[in-house]
Design a protein around this motif. Structure first.
Motif, PDB file in Angstrom:
ATOM      1  N   TYR A 192       0.840  -1.198   0.000  1.00  0.00           N
ATOM      2  CA  TYR A 192       0.000   0.000   0.000  1.00  0.00           C
ATOM      3  C   TYR A 192       0.879   1.254   0.000  1.00  0.00           C
ATOM      4  CZ  TYR A 192      -3.362   3.511   1.517  1.00  0.00           C
ATOM      5  OH  TYR A 192      -4.138   4.626   1.597  1.00  0.00           O
ATOM      6  N   ARG A 193       1.901   1.273   0.828  1.00  0.00           N
ATOM      7  CA  ARG A 193       2.799   2.442   0.879  1.00  0.00           C
ATOM      8  C   ARG A 193       3.525   2.641  -0.447  1.00  0.00           C
ATOM      9  NH1 ARG A 193       5.563   2.051   6.857  1.00  0.00           N
ATOM     10  NH2 ARG A 193       3.712   2.760   7.991  1.00  0.00           N
TER      11      ARG A 193
ATOM     12  N   ARG B  25       1.150   4.133  -2.953  1.00  0.00           N
ATOM     13  CA  ARG B  25       0.909   5.546  -2.665  1.00  0.00           C
ATOM     14  C   ARG B  25       2.085   6.410  -3.117  1.00  0.00           C
ATOM     15  NH1 ARG B  25      -3.884   7.417  -1.408  1.00  0.00           N
ATOM     16  NH2 ARG B  25      -3.282   8.608   0.403  1.00  0.00           N
ATOM     17  N   LYS B  26       3.308   5.887  -2.959  1.00  0.00           N
ATOM     18  CA  LYS B  26       4.501   6.640  -3.369  1.00  0.00           C
ATOM     19  C   LYS B  26       4.582   6.778  -4.880  1.00  0.00           C
ATOM     20  CE  LYS B  26       7.455   5.527   0.534  1.00  0.00           C
ATOM     21  NZ  LYS B  26       8.659   4.799   0.977  1.00  0.00           N
TER      22      LYS B  26
END
Length: 189
Positions: free
Chosen positions: A182-183, A186-187
């Motif tokens: 998920y991170r 998002r990045k």
């Protein structure tokens, strides 16, 4: 069958069910991986396995209390206490936690079977209930002993408990992987 054998059978069915649902969690996480989404054939096969194994796991979880009913004089588990929290005669709270986990699991199953008719976001929120199910279910499994006497001690080094503890580790690793995915998504946006 003796009452001890019925209790053991119930535990074995529950452990097999949770193992299958843990495997389902692995397949579910593979389905969310962008690397796997590039291979559509593998994605379809993964989804098929995910669904079949999850249905089988749910069925096993649903039937695991039945042997306890046949040992009711020892376990205090009646047919009604399987469906209504806090009705069991013994281990009232921890059996109620199992009943609540069962209802969470049924919501997840029904929402997944009706996936075509739900908005993606609604389905996803309901499906995240899997974490609640695993939390409640594993708490139930780790806290209950084969001895239904009041204040019976739970041995966390019992082989059945160790299997649940391994499942906890697998699920926590999957959750960490999911958060990292998920991170990274998002990045890259």
């Amino acid at each position: 069958m003796s009452h001890l054998q019925l209790i053991w059978l119930s535990s074995a069915i529950a452990l097999l069910g949770t193992a299958m649902l843990t495997l389902t969690a692995v397949f579910g996480n593979l389905l969310t991986s962008h690397k796997n989404q590039k291979f559509q054939l593998a994605r379809r096969q993964t989804f098929t396995y995910h669904r079949l194994i999850s249905i089988l796991g749910v069925v096993l979880i649903l039937i695991h209390p039945i042997p306890l009913v046949f040992a009711q004089s020892t376990t205090g588990v009646s047919v009604a206490s399987i469906f209504v929290p806090f009705l069991a005669e013994k281990k009232i709270t921890i059996i109620a936690v199992g009943v609540i986990a069962l209802y969470v699991l049924l919501v997840i199953l029904i929402s997944s079977l009706c996936m075509k008719y739900l908005k993606q976001k609604v389905w996803r929120v309901l499906h995240y209930g899997s974490y609640l199910f695993f939390g409640l279910g594993i708490w139930h499994g780790l806290s209950i002993s084969d001895n239904f006497e009041p204040n019976a001690e739970v041995n966390l080094l019992d082989p059945k408990k160790i299997l649940l503890e391994v499942e906890i580790i697998i699920l926590l690793l999957l959750l960490m992987w999911r958060v990292m995915l998920y991170r990274n998504q998002r990045k890259s946006m």
